[in-house]
Design a protein around this motif. Sequence first.
Motif, PDB file in Angstrom:
ATOM      1  N   THR A   1     -60.919  -6.373  71.939  1.00  0.00           N
ATOM      2  CA  THR A   1     -61.694  -7.025  72.988  1.00  0.00           C
ATOM      3  C   THR A   1     -61.018  -6.832  74.345  1.00  0.00           C
ATOM      4  O   THR A   1     -61.663  -6.959  75.381  1.00  0.00           O
ATOM      5  CB  THR A   1     -61.850  -8.526  72.695  1.00  0.00           C
ATOM      6  OG1 THR A   1     -60.547  -9.093  72.511  1.00  0.00           O
ATOM      7  CG2 THR A   1     -62.688  -8.737  71.437  1.00  0.00           C
TER       8      THR A   1
ATOM      9  N   PRO B   1     -59.942  -8.935  67.176  1.00  0.00           N
ATOM     10  CA  PRO B   1     -60.294  -9.928  66.166  1.00  0.00           C
ATOM     11  C   PRO B   1     -59.415  -9.843  64.913  1.00  0.00           C
ATOM     12  O   PRO B   1     -59.124 -10.859  64.293  1.00  0.00           O
ATOM     13  CB  PRO B   1     -61.750  -9.601  65.830  1.00  0.00           C
ATOM     14  CG  PRO B   1     -62.274  -8.900  67.046  1.00  0.00           C
ATOM     15  CD  PRO B   1     -61.100  -8.137  67.599  1.00  0.00           C
TER      16      PRO B   1
ATOM     17  N   ALA C   1     -56.375 -12.292  64.352  1.00  0.00           N
ATOM     18  CA  ALA C   1     -56.541 -13.721  64.078  1.00  0.00           C
ATOM     19  C   ALA C   1     -55.791 -14.115  62.806  1.00  0.00           C
ATOM     20  O   ALA C   1     -55.946 -13.493  61.758  1.00  0.00           O
ATOM     21  CB  ALA C   1     -58.015 -14.068  63.951  1.00  0.00           C
TER      22      ALA C   1
END
Length: 88
Positions: A21, A54, A57
């Motif tokens: 991201t 992501p 995480a």
Amino acid sequence: MSTPSLADQMAAHLQAALQPTELEVLDESWQHAGHAGANGTGFGTHFRVRIAAPQFAGKTRVARHRLVYDALQIFIDQGVHALAIETR
């Protein structure tokens, strides 16, 4: 058409592998002139990667760094000497 820089090639590999991201790949080789692993050109040996993805995480810092190293192994095998990795 010119060949993409090594930093751009590394960014493309990270994009494909981790779908980040946030991503920034900086060639900081010029700052390491005369140091171990420097090739004398000021390019292509020492990089800083700033990345958020992501897949990070719930993973430890070491696990996040391993994902980045694994995605860039081909470049390490070809002579990238150092990676400074900042994950978010």
